[in-house]
Enzyme design. Sequence first.
Site, PDB file in Angstrom:
ATOM      1  N   TYR A 124     -64.086  58.915  -9.437  1.00 20.78           N
ATOM      2  CA  TYR A 124     -63.039  57.957  -9.807  1.00 20.78           C
ATOM      3  C   TYR A 124     -61.916  58.627 -10.589  1.00 20.78           C
ATOM      4  O   TYR A 124     -61.237  58.005 -11.383  1.00 20.78           O
ATOM      5  CB  TYR A 124     -63.636  56.788 -10.596  1.00 20.78           C
ATOM      6  CG  TYR A 124     -64.584  55.911  -9.776  1.00 20.78           C
ATOM      7  CD1 TYR A 124     -64.919  56.261  -8.481  1.00 20.78           C
ATOM      8  CD2 TYR A 124     -65.125  54.755 -10.290  1.00 20.78           C
ATOM      9  CE1 TYR A 124     -65.778  55.496  -7.725  1.00 20.78           C
ATOM     10  CE2 TYR A 124     -65.988  53.967  -9.535  1.00 20.78           C
ATOM     11  CZ  TYR A 124     -66.312  54.347  -8.248  1.00 20.78           C
ATOM     12  OH  TYR A 124     -67.164  53.580  -7.490  1.00 20.78           O
ATOM     13  N   LYS A 171     -77.585  63.817  -7.540  1.00 21.08           N
ATOM     14  CA  LYS A 171     -77.621  64.360  -6.177  1.00 21.08           C
ATOM     15  C   LYS A 171     -77.399  65.864  -6.272  1.00 21.08           C
ATOM     16  O   LYS A 171     -76.586  66.451  -5.535  1.00 21.08           O
ATOM     17  CB  LYS A 171     -76.544  63.652  -5.335  1.00 21.08           C
ATOM     18  CG  LYS A 171     -76.698  63.816  -3.847  1.00 21.08           C
ATOM     19  CD  LYS A 171     -77.866  63.047  -3.247  1.00 21.08           C
ATOM     20  CE  LYS A 171     -78.061  63.416  -1.797  1.00 21.08           C
ATOM     21  NZ  LYS A 171     -79.273  62.861  -1.200  1.00 21.08           N
ATOM     22  N   ASP A 205     -81.205  58.927  -3.899  1.00 24.59           N
ATOM     23  CA  ASP A 205     -81.717  58.146  -2.764  1.00 24.59           C
ATOM     24  C   ASP A 205     -83.170  57.741  -2.998  1.00 24.59           C
ATOM     25  O   ASP A 205     -83.555  56.586  -2.785  1.00 24.59           O
ATOM     26  CB  ASP A 205     -81.535  58.883  -1.429  1.00 24.59           C
ATOM     27  CG  ASP A 205     -81.506  60.397  -1.548  1.00 24.59           C
ATOM     28  OD1 ASP A 205     -81.647  60.890  -2.680  1.00 24.59           O
ATOM     29  OD2 ASP A 205     -81.363  61.076  -0.532  1.00 24.59           O
ATOM     30  N   ASP A 229     -71.767  52.897 -10.414  1.00 24.20           N
ATOM     31  CA  ASP A 229     -71.112  51.701  -9.875  1.00 24.20           C
ATOM     32  C   ASP A 229     -72.035  51.029  -8.855  1.00 24.20           C
ATOM     33  O   ASP A 229     -72.280  49.815  -8.898  1.00 24.20           O
ATOM     34  CB  ASP A 229     -69.786  52.127  -9.232  1.00 24.20           C
ATOM     35  CG  ASP A 229     -68.861  50.949  -8.986  1.00 24.20           C
ATOM     36  OD1 ASP A 229     -69.182  49.823  -9.391  1.00 24.20           O
ATOM     37  OD2 ASP A 229     -67.794  51.170  -8.372  1.00 24.20           O
TER      38      ASP A 229
END
Length: 336
Positions: A124, A171, A205, A229
């Site tokens: 962002y 990740k 995940d 988010d």
Amino acid sequence: MPHTICLIEGDGIGPEVTAAARAVLDASGAELTWLPLAAGAAAAERFGDTIPEATLEAIRTHRIALKGPVTTPVGKGFTSVNVRLRKTFNLYAAVRPVRSLRGIRTRYENVEIVVIRENTEGLYSGIEHEVVPGVIETLKVTTKAGCERIARYAFAYARSRGRKKVTVFHKANIMKRADGLFLDCARRMHEEVAPEIALEELIIDNGCMQLVRDPSRFDVLLMENYNGDMVSDLCAGLVGGLGVVPGANIGDEGAIFEAVHGSAPDIAGKGIANPLGAIGSLALLLRHLGELGAAERIDAEIERVVRAGQVTRDLGGTLSTEACGKLVADGIAQAP
Ligand code: ATP
């Protein structure tokens, strides 16, 4: 000295849910005064800017705000209002307590998660460009200072609330440098701030799969901006949806409190939005100011009305936004 709270009604369902929160505060007896301010699409129409200078100046002065959801007009060159506010006031920690409320029918019981999301960088950053026609690059900016700051906040938060575990979603197997840095900072801040609290690391995940399989195994979740988010909304779904989850955006120079949901244009103006997320955000604001009694009364009233099945349409009830706010306000006014 009574505190002055900047009040941004926002767009869509914003004016409806913030009016309900306002009624609750007025009933709580807490000595606060409201300062109404403009931001969002309505402000852009009236003042030519989504965040007029007077709004920024007032938040700079009073350092605390309750905010409804805002819409950023698309295609007119405005950057996201939320991103701008978070960057301007360095509101680096988004804190979203997600808990089961008895009376709301969901797939899970005993959810008691706090999502702590880095709020100022990552994907962002707002930096995008076209490399060659048809190829867009969006920059994910990750800084050591930003990662350390949010990790330090998360472990200090966990310790001060008597929490037992912080789980980092990441990740780092793919984004080895960016998420690797996030993970490394989390490990170091864990050692430095709260080594007695368990630190768990999950690839996001797998983390999402574990969340929907058994959310009760999670305590505090820590993650970077974009992941946070997504996971915030996922967590809201575990306890009844976007209408019930409150939130805080915390920085060293101020704090802005707002529900997790957006402006929900599909139900705006109909008087059916759930105001409990906004009312819960008010409780977080009061706790932040040290008004613990008023905050606890509000949380207890939210639990009471939900347990009694007195809820809005999103939770299977028939109450209007206003009636729901009034029930909470009346309960507080009558509390001993
Ligand atoms: P944003 O991009 O600002 O997050 P969005 O469109 O992704 O906005 P919301 O505006 O939060 O998300 O709405 C998502 C869905 O949830 C919509 O169907 C909306 O009606 C519903 N919703 C959101 N907030 C509430 C609420 N307070 N009460 C009832 N339904 C809500």
